[in-house]
Design an enzyme around this catalytic site. Structure first.
Site, mmCIF file in Angstrom:
data_model
loop_
_atom_site.group_PDB
_atom_site.id
_atom_site.type_symbol
_atom_site.label_atom_id
_atom_site.label_comp_id
_atom_site.label_asym_id
_atom_site.label_seq_id
_atom_site.Cartn_x
_atom_site.Cartn_y
_atom_site.Cartn_z
ATOM 1 C CD GLU A 169 -25.978 6.924 7.275
ATOM 2 O OE1 GLU A 169 -25.867 8.016 7.867
ATOM 3 O OE2 GLU A 169 -25.017 6.217 7.000
ATOM 4 N N PRO A 170 -32.106 7.257 8.015
ATOM 5 C CG PRO A 170 -34.245 6.589 7.327
ATOM 6 C CD PRO A 170 -32.796 6.593 6.898
ATOM 7 N N GLY A 171 -33.048 7.604 11.409
ATOM 8 C CA GLY A 171 -33.170 6.890 12.683
ATOM 9 C C GLY A 171 -34.433 7.338 13.384
ATOM 10 N NE ARG B 134 -33.837 13.194 21.977
ATOM 11 C CZ ARG B 134 -34.564 14.206 21.562
ATOM 12 N NH1 ARG B 134 -35.780 14.408 22.075
ATOM 13 N NH2 ARG B 134 -34.103 15.047 20.658
ATOM 14 C CE1 TYR C 281 -28.416 16.018 22.758
ATOM 15 C CE2 TYR C 281 -30.277 14.542 23.060
ATOM 16 C CZ TYR C 281 -28.936 14.735 22.796
ATOM 17 O OH TYR C 281 -28.143 13.670 22.564
ATOM 18 C CB CYS D 295 -30.810 12.374 43.878
ATOM 19 S SG CYS D 295 -31.823 11.796 45.216
ATOM 20 C CD GLU D 296 -28.816 15.317 37.786
ATOM 21 O OE1 GLU D 296 -27.982 14.447 38.065
ATOM 22 O OE2 GLU D 296 -28.644 16.176 36.897
HETATM 23 N N1 LLP Z 1 -26.425 9.092 10.217
HETATM 24 C C1 LLP Z 1 -25.458 9.640 10.956
HETATM 25 C C2 LLP Z 1 -24.102 9.675 10.452
HETATM 26 C C3 LLP Z 1 -25.763 10.178 12.220
HETATM 27 O O1 LLP Z 1 -24.787 10.728 12.930
HETATM 28 C C4 LLP Z 1 -27.089 10.136 12.696
HETATM 29 C C5 LLP Z 1 -27.425 10.653 14.006
HETATM 30 C C6 LLP Z 1 -28.072 9.544 11.888
HETATM 31 C C7 LLP Z 1 -27.700 9.043 10.650
HETATM 32 C C8 LLP Z 1 -29.502 9.440 12.304
HETATM 33 O O2 LLP Z 1 -30.067 10.680 12.510
HETATM 34 P P1 LLP Z 1 -31.643 10.805 12.792
HETATM 35 O O3 LLP Z 1 -32.349 10.418 11.522
HETATM 36 O O4 LLP Z 1 -31.974 9.855 13.880
HETATM 37 O O5 LLP Z 1 -31.822 12.205 13.181
HETATM 38 N N2 LLP Z 1 -29.101 11.763 20.663
HETATM 39 C C9 LLP Z 1 -29.595 12.859 19.862
HETATM 40 C C10 LLP Z 1 -29.483 12.579 18.398
HETATM 41 C C11 LLP Z 1 -28.091 12.328 17.944
HETATM 42 C C12 LLP Z 1 -28.019 11.986 16.493
HETATM 43 C C13 LLP Z 1 -26.680 11.487 16.139
HETATM 44 N N3 LLP Z 1 -26.538 11.077 14.793
HETATM 45 C C14 LLP Z 1 -31.037 13.131 20.223
HETATM 46 O O6 LLP Z 1 -31.557 12.475 21.129
HETATM 47 O O7 LLP Z 1 -31.679 14.003 19.657
#
Ligand code: LLP
Length: 443
Positions: free
Chosen positions: A290-292, A330, A334, A361-362
């Site tokens: 599951e790459p995002g 981000r 983070y 405003c912060e």
């Molecule tokens: N699968 C599951 C179950 C997840 O919880 C996530 C991300 C992914 C896949 C995708 O992960 P990726 O390949 O994108 O790293 N908002 C944070 C990232 C939170 C990720 C949450 N879960 C940021 O901006 O770094």
């Protein structure tokens, strides 16, 4: 800022992406503006698909749409042959409206509502990733009412802590996600799921974190999952057909970042799967990932217009842009690092170190603390790179700023895939109670 994908400096000394002059894009669509390099997104999708094909394993690559979920993105994912992971009714709705085949949708989340489950069952999605016991029984009941059987994976927490920022590690035992492997919760869930009439248990899911640069965490997760699978086989005579290893593959935000190429992650995972399951004489399961971030992250660039600046002698020079934590939370959330350049003076030598401030405003609304740029002037177009993931997706209307437009650029053509919000968007859901309208105003 390092140039990658289709980014170049053109003969006008402007940053060009997808054959489009970014200074012209800024003028045509306004700033802030998210620019997405479509060719690079497609390249990343096919890198995953090719690497898995080469592995010989049965597989699905599900794009984790939480990173960037808009209808045009769902179309690309569909065209490139990937599956899609959604975590809410909103993401599901977006995918379905974009015509994404429901069978290729996986539904995640630690608190799916009955309404969301019903919606996903009605759409006929491919699989639910069940997070906890409450959900397991609720899904079984709702599927029963609807006379359908739902494919499920059980999310387990394998007790692997990936080397990454602590807010984005999810694999450790103390996590809000999933069934714990170590304390027996995962085994108990498998036993229960196997007995429920309206769910079909395909296997298990594990996600160990995000922005991960090493393969060791994934190897360890495979080892733990394989041992668990063998334990389940031995005790319950039940064989998992699918193992989902989640996402989390890192990307290169800054020149100093050293992620592995997509193919290397996939190869390491495939090797670990073959070795671990092979050692246990376990039929090789289908591997899902599951790459995002690694699909869309480095394809995005945000364009801003520089407005004010101030030099505090001996301290720092602040340069303020027309966006900030509203379009990219981000850095504030983070401590994330980004690189930038002046899009309108691409090849000019960097002369000064400045800090890029947002307009909220912060004081915490800072995009980059130190970046070396040519002497910055009002009206310059600042490009911040690698903003494709978790930027638009996490954007807000704080301070009532309007969310920027998103354009896809490819082969010299720009297409708006999300319009910039209007003032009417901002007020679209506001209501003034009647009693407040009765105020008599002086004429
Ligand atoms: N699968 C599951 C179950 C997840 O919880 C996530 C991300 C992914 C896949 C995708 O992960 P990726 O390949 O994108 O790293 N908002 C944070 C990232 C939170 C990720 C949450 N879960 C940021 O901006 O770094």
């Amino acid at each position: 800022m390092y140039l990658h994908g289709t980014s170049t400096i053109n003969e006008r000394n402007h940053l060009e992406i997808g054959g489009c002059d970014t200074v012209e894009l800024a003028a045509a669509y306004g700033t802030p503006l998210y620019v997405m390099d479509e060719a690079l997104i497609r390249q990343r999708c096919s890198e995953y698909m090719e690497a898995f094909r080469a592995s010989g394993l049965k597989f699905q690559v599900a794009y984790a749409s939480k990173a960037f979920c808009v209808m045009a993105m769902c179309r690309i994912v569909e065209e490139e042959g990937l599956a899609l992971d959604v975590v809410s009714d909103g993401e599901l709705y977006t995918a379905l409206k974009a015509g994404f085949p429901a069978q290729r949708i996986h539904f995640h989340g630690n608190n799916k509502t009955p309404e969301e489950i019903g919606m996903a069952l009605d759409a006929g999605i491919g699989c639910f990733v069940v997070d906890n016991a409450v959900e397991l029984h609720m899904l079984n009941a709702i599927a029963g009412e609807k006379g359908v059987r739902a494919n499920i994976l059980l999310r387990i927490t394998p007790g692997v802590e990936a080397h990454t920022h602590e807010y984005i590690s999810t694999g450790q035992t103390d996590s809000k996600f999933g069934f714990d492997l170590e304390n027996g919760a995962a085994f108990e869930a498998v036993k229960q799921a196997a007995d429920l009439p309206n769910v079909e248990l395909l296997g298990v899911h594990s996600h160990i974190g995000s922005q991960i640069f090493e393969v060791d965490g994934f190897r360890l997760a495979v080892e733990k999952v394989a041992a668990f699978a063998a334990h389940v086989r031995d005790k319950l005579s039940l064989v998992f057909r699918v193992i989902n290893l989640g996402g989390g593959f890192g990307i290169r935000y800054t020149e100093g970042d050293t992620p592995l190429p997509v193919a290397a992650y996939v190869q390491a995972i495939a090797e670990a799967v073959k070795e671990q399951f092979g050692n246990l004489r376990y039929p090789l399961p289908e591997i899902w990932t599951e790459p995002g971030r690694s699909i869309v992250g480095d394809a995005g660039t945000t364009l801003y217009t520089v407005g004010t600046y101030k030099d505090i002698p001996g301290v720092r020079k602040y340069v303020a842009v027309d966006g900030g934590m509203t379009d990219n939370p981000r850095p504030a959330l983070y401590d994330a690092r980004y690189e930038a350049m002046l899009a309108n003076r691409g090849g000019d030598p960097a002369e000064e170190v400045v800090s890029v401030a947002g307009k909220c405003c912060e004081s915490g609304d800072m995009l980059i603390w130190d970046v070396k740029l040519p002497a910055v002037r009002s009206g310059d177009i600042l490009a911040v790179s690698c903003t494709g993931a978790y930027n638009y997706a996490m954007a807000s209307n704080y301070n009532r700023l309007r969310r920027p437009a998103v354009v896809f650029v490819k082969d010299g053509k720009a297409d708006v895939v999300v319009k910039r919000e209007s003032y009417d968007h901002l007020l679209g859901n506001d209501l003034i109670p009647e009693r407040m309208l009765k105020v008599t105003r002086p004429v």
